[in-house]
Write a protein that holds these residues in place. Structure first.
Motif, PDB file in Angstrom:
ATOM      1  N   LYS A   1       0.859  -1.182   0.000  1.00 32.44           N
ATOM      2  CA  LYS A   1       0.000   0.000   0.000  1.00 32.44           C
ATOM      3  C   LYS A   1       0.899   1.235   0.000  1.00 32.44           C
ATOM      4  CE  LYS A   1      -3.344   2.308   2.983  1.00 32.44           C
ATOM      5  NZ  LYS A   1      -4.060   2.242   4.245  1.00 32.44           N
ATOM      6  N   ILE A   2       0.542   2.232  -0.775  1.00 34.05           N
ATOM      7  CA  ILE A   2       1.300   3.481  -0.824  1.00 34.05           C
ATOM      8  C   ILE A   2       0.709   4.449   0.199  1.00 34.05           C
ATOM      9  CG2 ILE A   2       1.950   5.475  -2.241  1.00 34.05           C
ATOM     10  CD1 ILE A   2       3.264   2.844  -3.091  1.00 34.05           C
ATOM     11  N   VAL A   3       1.549   4.988   1.055  1.00 32.41           N
ATOM     12  CA  VAL A   3       1.126   5.977   2.044  1.00 32.41           C
ATOM     13  C   VAL A   3       2.041   7.189   1.897  1.00 32.41           C
ATOM     14  CG1 VAL A   3       0.846   6.467   4.495  1.00 32.41           C
ATOM     15  CG2 VAL A   3       0.385   4.169   3.638  1.00 32.41           C
ATOM     16  N   PHE A   4       1.438   8.345   1.653  1.00 34.52           N
ATOM     17  CA  PHE A   4       2.201   9.574   1.512  1.00 34.52           C
ATOM     18  C   PHE A   4       2.296  10.283   2.860  1.00 34.52           C
ATOM     19  CE2 PHE A   4       0.467   9.052  -2.783  1.00 34.52           C
ATOM     20  CZ  PHE A   4       1.605   9.239  -3.542  1.00 34.52           C
ATOM     21  N   LEU A   5       3.468  10.742   3.202  1.00 35.34           N
ATOM     22  CA  LEU A   5       3.620  11.609   4.373  1.00 35.34           C
ATOM     23  C   LEU A   5       2.950  12.940   4.071  1.00 35.34           C
ATOM     24  CD1 LEU A   5       7.409  11.105   5.194  1.00 35.34           C
ATOM     25  CD2 LEU A   5       5.468  10.144   6.431  1.00 35.34           C
ATOM     26  N   ASP A   6       2.421  13.589   5.106  1.00 35.43           N
ATOM     27  CA  ASP A   6       1.817  14.914   4.914  1.00 35.43           C
ATOM     28  C   ASP A   6       2.823  15.879   4.292  1.00 35.43           C
ATOM     29  OD1 ASP A   6      -0.610  14.072   5.957  1.00 35.43           O
ATOM     30  OD2 ASP A   6      -0.169  14.824   7.980  1.00 35.43           O
ATOM     31  N   LEU A   7       4.067  15.772   4.721  1.00 34.23           N
ATOM     32  CA  LEU A   7       5.121  16.635   4.184  1.00 34.23           C
ATOM     33  C   LEU A   7       5.305  16.409   2.684  1.00 34.23           C
ATOM     34  CD1 LEU A   7       7.412  18.667   4.670  1.00 34.23           C
ATOM     35  CD2 LEU A   7       8.870  16.730   5.258  1.00 34.23           C
ATOM     36  N   ALA A   8       5.235  15.170   2.242  1.00 33.62           N
ATOM     37  CA  ALA A   8       5.382  14.863   0.817  1.00 33.62           C
ATOM     38  C   ALA A   8       4.221  15.437   0.013  1.00 33.62           C
ATOM     39  CB  ALA A   8       5.473  13.361   0.611  1.00 33.62           C
ATOM     40  N   ILE A   9       3.023  15.339   0.554  1.00 35.12           N
ATOM     41  CA  ILE A   9       1.852  15.897  -0.125  1.00 35.12           C
ATOM     42  C   ILE A   9       1.988  17.403  -0.257  1.00 35.12           C
ATOM     43  CG2 ILE A   9      -0.647  16.278   0.066  1.00 35.12           C
ATOM     44  CD1 ILE A   9      -0.768  13.488   1.426  1.00 35.12           C
ATOM     45  N   LYS A  10       2.387  18.062   0.825  1.00 38.80           N
ATOM     46  CA  LYS A  10       2.582  19.520   0.783  1.00 38.80           C
ATOM     47  C   LYS A  10       3.650  19.899  -0.233  1.00 38.80           C
ATOM     48  CE  LYS A  10       1.192  20.531   5.515  1.00 38.80           C
ATOM     49  NZ  LYS A  10       1.646  20.948   6.849  1.00 38.80           N
ATOM     50  N   ASP A  11       4.741  19.148  -0.271  1.00 34.62           N
ATOM     51  CA  ASP A  11       5.806  19.418  -1.243  1.00 34.62           C
ATOM     52  C   ASP A  11       5.289  19.289  -2.673  1.00 34.62           C
ATOM     53  OD1 ASP A  11       7.711  19.946   0.682  1.00 34.62           O
ATOM     54  OD2 ASP A  11       8.716  17.998   0.510  1.00 34.62           O
ATOM     55  N   MET A  12       4.561  18.209  -2.957  1.00 32.03           N
ATOM     56  CA  MET A  12       4.018  18.014  -4.301  1.00 32.03           C
ATOM     57  C   MET A  12       3.042  19.134  -4.671  1.00 32.03           C
ATOM     58  SD  MET A  12       3.578  13.886  -4.747  1.00 32.03           S
ATOM     59  CE  MET A  12       2.789  13.531  -3.177  1.00 32.03           C
ATOM     60  N   GLU A  13       2.214  19.531  -3.723  1.00 30.51           N
ATOM     61  CA  GLU A  13       1.278  20.622  -3.976  1.00 30.51           C
ATOM     62  C   GLU A  13       2.018  21.932  -4.234  1.00 30.51           C
ATOM     63  OE1 GLU A  13      -1.180  20.617  -0.481  1.00 30.51           O
ATOM     64  OE2 GLU A  13      -2.568  19.133  -1.332  1.00 30.51           O
ATOM     65  N   ASN A  14       3.018  22.229  -3.412  1.00 27.45           N
ATOM     66  CA  ASN A  14       3.774  23.475  -3.584  1.00 27.45           C
ATOM     67  C   ASN A  14       4.521  23.513  -4.909  1.00 27.45           C
ATOM     68  OD1 ASN A  14       2.921  24.550  -1.150  1.00 27.45           O
ATOM     69  ND2 ASN A  14       4.688  23.778  -0.010  1.00 27.45           N
ATOM     70  N   ILE A  15       5.097  22.389  -5.296  1.00 29.13           N
ATOM     71  CA  ILE A  15       5.832  22.325  -6.563  1.00 29.13           C
ATOM     72  C   ILE A  15       4.888  22.555  -7.743  1.00 29.13           C
ATOM     73  CG2 ILE A  15       7.080  20.764  -8.129  1.00 29.13           C
ATOM     74  CD1 ILE A  15       8.281  19.490  -5.499  1.00 29.13           C
ATOM     75  N   THR A  16       3.758  21.864  -7.740  1.00 35.44           N
ATOM     76  CA  THR A  16       2.832  22.009  -8.863  1.00 35.44           C
ATOM     77  C   THR A  16       2.170  23.396  -8.873  1.00 35.44           C
ATOM     78  OG1 THR A  16       1.111  20.856  -7.605  1.00 35.44           O
ATOM     79  CG2 THR A  16       2.393  19.547  -9.165  1.00 35.44           C
ATOM     80  N   LYS A  17       1.893  23.962  -7.705  1.00 42.00           N
ATOM     81  CA  LYS A  17       1.348  25.328  -7.655  1.00 42.00           C
ATOM     82  C   LYS A  17       2.354  26.335  -8.193  1.00 42.00           C
ATOM     83  CE  LYS A  17      -1.860  24.775  -3.805  1.00 42.00           C
ATOM     84  NZ  LYS A  17      -2.120  25.079  -2.395  1.00 42.00           N
ATOM     85  N   TYR A  18       3.622  26.160  -7.846  1.00 40.42           N
ATOM     86  CA  TYR A  18       4.666  27.066  -8.334  1.00 40.42           C
ATOM     87  C   TYR A  18       4.743  27.024  -9.864  1.00 40.42           C
ATOM     88  CZ  TYR A  18       9.239  28.962  -9.443  1.00 40.42           C
ATOM     89  OH  TYR A  18      10.252  29.697 -10.011  1.00 40.42           O
ATOM     90  N   ILE A  19       4.750  25.812 -10.399  1.00 43.30           N
ATOM     91  CA  ILE A  19       4.841  25.673 -11.858  1.00 43.30           C
ATOM     92  C   ILE A  19       3.605  26.275 -12.521  1.00 43.30           C
ATOM     93  CG2 ILE A  19       4.872  24.011 -13.768  1.00 43.30           C
ATOM     94  CD1 ILE A  19       6.574  22.194 -11.880  1.00 43.30           C
ATOM     95  N   SER A  20       2.444  26.011 -11.954  1.00 42.75           N
ATOM     96  CA  SER A  20       1.196  26.494 -12.531  1.00 42.75           C
ATOM     97  C   SER A  20       1.033  28.005 -12.421  1.00 42.75           C
ATOM     98  CB  SER A  20       0.019  25.808 -11.845  1.00 42.75           C
ATOM     99  OG  SER A  20      -1.197  26.221 -12.410  1.00 42.75           O
ATOM    100  N   HIS A  21       1.308  28.563 -11.230  1.00 38.55           N
ATOM    101  CA  HIS A  21       1.038  29.984 -10.996  1.00 38.55           C
ATOM    102  C   HIS A  21       2.232  30.900 -11.267  1.00 38.55           C
ATOM    103  CE1 HIS A  21      -2.092  28.046  -8.335  1.00 38.55           C
ATOM    104  NE2 HIS A  21      -2.789  28.687  -9.233  1.00 38.55           N
ATOM    105  N   SER A  22       3.401  30.541 -10.788  1.00 42.90           N
ATOM    106  CA  SER A  22       4.563  31.414 -10.966  1.00 42.90           C
ATOM    107  C   SER A  22       5.149  31.294 -12.363  1.00 42.90           C
ATOM    108  CB  SER A  22       5.645  31.094  -9.929  1.00 42.90           C
ATOM    109  OG  SER A  22       5.155  31.348  -8.631  1.00 42.90           O
ATOM    110  N   LEU A  23       5.219  30.086 -12.869  1.00 41.39           N
ATOM    111  CA  LEU A  23       5.779  29.879 -14.208  1.00 41.39           C
ATOM    112  C   LEU A  23       4.695  29.905 -15.283  1.00 41.39           C
ATOM    113  CD1 LEU A  23       8.391  27.064 -13.462  1.00 41.39           C
ATOM    114  CD2 LEU A  23       8.718  29.546 -13.474  1.00 41.39           C
ATOM    115  N   LEU A  24       3.446  29.998 -14.843  1.00 39.84           N
ATOM    116  CA  LEU A  24       2.291  30.080 -15.741  1.00 39.84           C
ATOM    117  C   LEU A  24       2.244  28.929 -16.745  1.00 39.84           C
ATOM    118  CD1 LEU A  24       2.403  33.926 -16.421  1.00 39.84           C
ATOM    119  CD2 LEU A  24       1.054  32.699 -14.705  1.00 39.84           C
ATOM    120  N   ASN A  25       2.480  27.727 -16.244  1.00 35.23           N
ATOM    121  CA  ASN A  25       2.461  26.549 -17.104  1.00 35.23           C
ATOM    122  C   ASN A  25       1.613  25.460 -16.445  1.00 35.23           C
ATOM    123  OD1 ASN A  25       2.934  24.486 -18.903  1.00 35.23           O
ATOM    124  ND2 ASN A  25       5.115  24.961 -19.122  1.00 35.23           N
TER     125      ASN A  25
END
Length: 63
Positions: A3-27
């Motif tokens: 079973k795959i279990v994500f740490l809360d920290l990993a989820i936050k990191d993935m969210e922050n990375i994708t938000k940065y790419i989407s909003h700051s880099l506009l992609n």
């Protein structure tokens, strides 16, 4: 079966990375592709759990 279990920290990191790419880099397309790759790679560990080295943190993680 494993079973795959994500740490809360990993989820936050993935969210922050994708938000940065989407909003700051506009992609939004690249952000969605990366998020999909994160999840596909994690899911692949169910079939092949030993394909990657185990991560051992140098610091103790917060709970």
């Amino acid at each position: 079966m494993y079973k795959i279990v994500f740490l809360d920290l990993a989820i936050k990191d993935m969210e922050n990375i994708t938000k940065y790419i989407s909003h700051s880099l506009l992609n939004k397309t690249a952000a969605l592709k990366l998020a999909d790759e994160f999840l596909k790679t994690a899911q692949s560990l169910i079939e092949f759990p030993y394909k990657n080295a185990e991560f051992i943190s140098a610091k103790k993680l917060k709970k």
